[in-house]
Design a protein around this motif. Structure first.
Motif, mmCIF file in Angstrom:
data_model
loop_
_atom_site.group_PDB
_atom_site.id
_atom_site.type_symbol
_atom_site.label_atom_id
_atom_site.label_comp_id
_atom_site.label_asym_id
_atom_site.label_seq_id
_atom_site.Cartn_x
_atom_site.Cartn_y
_atom_site.Cartn_z
ATOM 1 N N GLN A 1 -7.844 14.446 0.033
ATOM 2 C CA GLN A 1 -9.184 14.015 0.690
ATOM 3 C C GLN A 1 -9.899 13.166 -0.657
ATOM 4 N N GLN A 2 -9.113 13.541 -1.506
ATOM 5 C CA GLN A 2 -9.745 13.626 -2.903
ATOM 6 C C GLN A 2 -9.128 12.562 -3.340
ATOM 7 N N ASP A 3 -7.622 12.139 -3.223
ATOM 8 C CA ASP A 3 -6.913 10.753 -3.630
ATOM 9 C C ASP A 3 -7.358 9.733 -3.222
ATOM 10 N N ILE A 4 -6.377 8.662 -3.317
ATOM 11 C CA ILE A 4 -7.584 7.477 -3.080
ATOM 12 C C ILE A 4 -7.860 7.017 -2.349
ATOM 13 N N ALA A 5 -7.188 7.445 -1.054
ATOM 14 C CA ALA A 5 -8.471 6.646 0.339
ATOM 15 C C ALA A 5 -9.965 7.853 0.310
ATOM 16 N N GLY A 6 -9.425 9.150 -0.517
ATOM 17 C CA GLY A 6 -11.169 9.659 -0.227
ATOM 18 C C GLY A 6 -12.321 8.382 -0.973
ATOM 19 N N GLU A 7 -11.749 7.329 -1.614
ATOM 20 C CA GLU A 7 -12.915 7.158 -2.083
ATOM 21 C C GLU A 7 -13.970 6.378 -1.114
ATOM 22 N N CYS A 8 -13.512 5.614 0.449
ATOM 23 C CA CYS A 8 -13.537 5.286 1.336
ATOM 24 C C CYS A 8 -14.131 6.135 2.523
ATOM 25 N N VAL A 9 -13.171 6.732 2.294
ATOM 26 C CA VAL A 9 -13.369 7.478 3.581
ATOM 27 C C VAL A 9 -13.731 9.663 3.602
ATOM 28 N N ASN A 10 -14.201 9.557 4.026
ATOM 29 C CA ASN A 10 -14.947 11.032 4.512
ATOM 30 C C ASN A 10 -14.304 11.768 4.604
ATOM 31 N N THR A 11 -14.803 13.179 4.209
ATOM 32 C CA THR A 11 -13.524 14.365 5.203
ATOM 33 C C THR A 11 -13.515 14.244 6.345
ATOM 34 N N LEU A 12 -14.774 13.796 6.961
ATOM 35 C CA LEU A 12 -13.944 13.565 8.608
ATOM 36 C C LEU A 12 -13.334 12.923 9.066
ATOM 37 N N GLY A 13 -12.909 11.676 8.514
ATOM 38 C CA GLY A 13 -11.882 10.335 8.439
ATOM 39 C C GLY A 13 -13.028 9.350 9.335
ATOM 40 N N ASN A 14 -14.385 9.195 8.539
ATOM 41 C CA ASN A 14 -14.591 8.267 9.029
ATOM 42 C C ASN A 14 -15.492 7.162 7.135
ATOM 43 N N ALA A 15 -15.847 6.555 7.704
ATOM 44 C CA ALA A 15 -15.394 5.487 6.232
ATOM 45 C C ALA A 15 -16.987 5.057 5.623
ATOM 46 N N ILE A 16 -16.581 6.035 4.119
ATOM 47 C CA ILE A 16 -18.212 5.749 4.278
ATOM 48 C C ILE A 16 -18.845 4.535 3.290
ATOM 49 N N GLY A 17 -19.462 3.600 3.824
ATOM 50 C CA GLY A 17 -20.273 2.614 3.882
ATOM 51 C C GLY A 17 -19.618 1.371 4.516
ATOM 52 N N MET A 18 -18.960 0.026 3.865
ATOM 53 C CA MET A 18 -18.855 -0.645 4.037
ATOM 54 C C MET A 18 -16.887 -0.457 3.912
ATOM 55 N N PRO A 19 -16.309 -0.919 4.662
ATOM 56 C CA PRO A 19 -15.146 -0.397 4.173
ATOM 57 C C PRO A 19 -14.337 -1.624 3.923
ATOM 58 N N GLN A 20 -14.830 -2.870 3.596
ATOM 59 C CA GLN A 20 -15.104 -4.046 3.018
ATOM 60 C C GLN A 20 -14.812 -4.400 1.704
ATOM 61 N N LEU A 21 -15.678 -2.797 1.336
ATOM 62 C CA LEU A 21 -16.050 -3.072 -0.039
ATOM 63 C C LEU A 21 -16.108 -2.158 -0.978
ATOM 64 N N CYS A 22 -14.713 -1.281 -0.330
ATOM 65 C CA CYS A 22 -13.844 -0.604 -0.910
ATOM 66 C C CYS A 22 -12.550 -0.754 -2.011
ATOM 67 N N ASP A 23 -12.700 -0.718 -2.762
ATOM 68 C CA ASP A 23 -12.069 -1.464 -3.501
ATOM 69 C C ASP A 23 -10.407 -1.067 -3.689
ATOM 70 N N ALA A 24 -10.297 0.263 -3.772
ATOM 71 C CA ALA A 24 -9.176 0.772 -3.425
ATOM 72 C C ALA A 24 -7.696 -0.084 -2.429
ATOM 73 N N TRP A 25 -8.855 -0.870 -1.801
ATOM 74 C CA TRP A 25 -7.937 -1.230 -0.747
ATOM 75 C C TRP A 25 -7.293 -2.841 -1.439
ATOM 76 N N PHE A 26 -8.238 -3.819 -2.052
ATOM 77 C CA PHE A 26 -8.343 -5.090 -1.701
ATOM 78 C C PHE A 26 -6.132 -5.357 -2.686
ATOM 79 N N GLY A 27 -6.043 -4.655 -3.527
ATOM 80 C CA GLY A 27 -4.415 -4.460 -3.845
ATOM 81 C C GLY A 27 -4.191 -4.532 -1.805
ATOM 82 N N ASN A 28 -3.743 -4.078 -1.194
ATOM 83 C CA ASN A 28 -3.384 -3.808 -0.015
ATOM 84 C C ASN A 28 -3.451 -5.567 0.958
ATOM 85 N N GLN A 29 -4.922 -5.538 0.697
ATOM 86 C CA GLN A 29 -5.456 -6.648 1.150
ATOM 87 C C GLN A 29 -4.983 -8.047 0.609
ATOM 88 N N ILE A 30 -4.864 -8.486 -0.749
ATOM 89 C CA ILE A 30 -4.487 -9.456 -1.477
ATOM 90 C C ILE A 30 -2.785 -9.315 -0.892
#
Lengths: 251, 184
Positions: free
Chosen positions: B7-36
Motif C-alpha cells: 500500500q506504500q508501494d507504487i499503487a499507494g500513490e493513487c489508491v488509499n488503504t480502502l482501495g479507493n481512488a485518491i483524487g482523480m486517477p487520471q492525474l496519477c502519474d504512476a499510471w502514465f507509463g502504462n497508459q502511453i
C-alpha cells in the motif's frame, strides 16, 4: 461505487471506475509500463471491434453490402470525405492515420458505455498522447512541407500591419494551446459523463429517490452515447483542421 | 484486500488503504507509463489492421461498386439507344410496307382501268359496227320504199280499174302511177 459506510451515510466513489488495475495477479500489485491492466483489456477490445468491423464484416467484399459491410463502408466514407473536404485532396494520403485515431476514440468511447467497463479515453494520459502526437506531427509536417514560410501561419497578412504583431502573439499562444484543449476536451467530456453516471447510480441506493436516479442514469446514458460519437468526430475534424494549417499555412 | 507493505508501494500513490481512488486517477502519474505504452500498442495494431487489410479491401470494394454502377449505366444507355434504333427501323419498315401496299393497289387499279378501257373500246366498236349495219339496213329499206310504193300503187290501181269494170291497160296504169308518184 456508493456503499453505506460504517457511519451509516452514503459514500460515493465516482472516480474509482477510472482506476487502472492489473488484470492478473493481486489487486494492488505495482503497475509498471508493461503491466497488462484493465486499460490493456479495453483497448484490446477496441482493436478487436475494429478488426471485427473492418476485417470480419467486410470479408464478403460484396458489391451489394450486408449490414456489417455497410457500416464499415459508411465509417470509411464518413472520415474519408471529412479529410477530403476539410484538409483537401492532397491530404488523402494521411487518411489512414486520421482514420486510426477516429476508430480508436470511437470504439473506446462506445465500449466505455458498457456497464462496469473502463474508459481509456477518459484518461488525460491517453488523450494527451493522441493530441501531442497530432500536434508534433502537424508542426513537423508544416515545417517540412513549407519550410520557414510555415511561420506565415502566425503572420496574418490580411490584417493591418500595425496589429499583426499582436495577432502573431495571439496566434502563437492559440497554436500551443491546441494540444491541451484537444486532449482535455476529450478526456474531460468522458470523465464528466462517466462520473455523473456513477453519482446517479449511487443515489439509486436511496429508495426514495431511486426512480429519479435511474431515470437520470438512463437520460445521461443517452447523452453519453451522443457524446461518445461527437467527441470522436470533434477530435478527428480538429485533427483535419490542424493538418490543413500545416499543408496550407497561408490559407 | 491489500496487505500493508505494497500500500506504500507504487499503487499507494493513487489508491488509499480502502482501495479507493485518491483524487482523480487520471492525474496519477504512476499510471502514465502504462497508459502511453498500451495506447501506442493499440494505435499501431489498429493502424496495421487498417492499412494491411481493411482500407485496401474497402476501397477496392467501393471502386468496384462505382465501376459496376457506371458500367451498368453505360449498358442501360446502350440498350436504350438500341431500343430507339429498333423503333426507328420499325417505323421505317412500316412506312415502306405502307408505300408498297399503295404501289401495289395503284398498279392493280391501273391494270383494271386499262382492261376496262380496252373492254369499253371494244364494246364501243361493236356497238358502232352494229349501229352502222343497222343504219345500212334502214337505208336499204328506206331506198327500197318508193319502188315498193309505186309497185303497190300500180297493183292497187290495176285492181281498182278492174273492179270498176274497166280494162286495165298495164302501160297506161304504169304511166299514171309513175306520174302520181313522181308528182308527189
Amino acid at each position: 461505487m456508493a456503499e453505506p459506510s460504517a457511519e451509516g451515510g452514503l459514500s460515493f466513489h465516482p472516480m474509482d471506475q477510472f482506476m487502472i488495475k492489473p488484470l492478473f495477479g493481486e489487486y494492488g500489485d505495482p503497475v509498471s509500463w508493461y503491466t497488462v491492466t484493465n486499460l490493456t483489456l479495453w483497448m484490446g477490445l477496441a482493436v478487436v471491434c475494429v478488426a471485427g468491423l473492418f476485417v470480419f464484416a467486410t470479408r464478403g467484399r460484396a458489391i451489394i453490402p450486408d449490414r456489417g459491410q455497410s457500416v464499415a463502408e459508411l465509417a470509411y466514407g464518413f472520415v474519408y470525405k471529412m479529410v477530403e473536404d476539410v484538409t483537401g485532396k492532397d491530404a488523402v494520403k494521411y487518411f489512414p492515420y486520421i482514420f486510426t485515431l477516429f476508430l480508436f476514440i470511437l470504439f473506446a468511447n462506445f465500449l466505455a458505455l458498457i456497464p462496469s467497463s473502463f474508459s481509456p479515453t477518459s484518461h488525460i494520459g491517453v488523450t494527451a498522447v493522441l493530441a501531442f502526437a497530432v500536434f508534433f506531427a502537424v508542426t513537423i509536417l508544416g515545417f517540412v512541407k513549407n519550410g520557414a514560410s510555415f511561420l506565415g501561419l502566425f503572420w496574418v497578412t490580411s490584417a493591418p500591419l500595425a496589429i499583426r504583431p499582436v495577432l502573431a502573439v495571439i496566434e502563437l499562444i492559440s497554436y500551443f494551446v491546441r494540444p491541451v484543449s484537444h486532449s482535455i476536451r476529450l478526456a474531460g467530456n468522458l470523465t464528466a459523463g462517466h462520473a455523473v453516471l456513477k453519482v446517479f447510480a449511487g443515489f439509486a441506493q436511496v429508495a426514495a429517490i431511486s426512480p429519479f436516479a435511474i431515470l437520470g442514469v438512463a437520460a445521461i446514458y443517452g447523452l453519453e452515447v451522443l457524446v461518445g460519437f461527437i467527441q470522436a468526430y470533434v477530435f478527428t475534424i480538429l485533427t483535419c483542421v490542424y493538418l490543413k494549417d500545416a499543408l496550407h499555412p497561408n490559407h | 484486500m491489500a496487505t500493508e507493505p505494497y500500500q506504500q508501494d507504487i499503487a499507494g500513490e493513487c489508491v488509499n488503504t480502502l482501495g479507493n481512488a485518491i483524487g482523480m486517477p487520471q492525474l496519477c502519474d504512476a499510471w502514465f507509463g502504462n497508459q502511453i505504452f498500451w495506447l501506442l500498442v493499440t494505435l499501431v495494431a489498429i493502424y496495421l489492421i487498417l492499412t494491411k487489410i481493411a482500407l485496401p479491401r474497402v476501397s477496392a470494394v467501393l471502386a468496384e461498386r462505382s465501376g459496376t454502377i457506371s458500367n451498368d449505366l453505360a449498358a442501360a444507355e446502350d440498350l436504350k439507344r438500341q431500343a430507339v434504333e429498333a423503333e426507328t427501323a420499325y417505323e421505317k419498315a412500316l412506312a415502306d410496307a405502307r408505300a408498297e401496299a399503295q404501289r401495289i393497289s395503284d398498279e392493280a387499279r391501273a391494270a383494271i382501268k386499262a382492261d376496262l378501257d380496252a373492254a369499253i373500246a371494244q364494246a364501243d366498236e361493236k356497238i358502232a359496227a352494229k349501229s352502222a349495219e343497222s343504219q345500212k339496213a334502214i337505208d336499204e329499206i328506206r331506198a327500197g320504199a318508193p319502188a315498193s310504193v309505186a309497185e303497190v300503187a300500180r297493183d292497187v290501181a290495176a285492181e281498182i280499174v278492174k273492179a270498176l269494170g274497166g280494162k286495165a291497160d298495164a302501160a297506161t296504169v304504169n304511166a299514171a302511177v309513175d306520174a302520181r308518184v313522181k308528182g308527189n
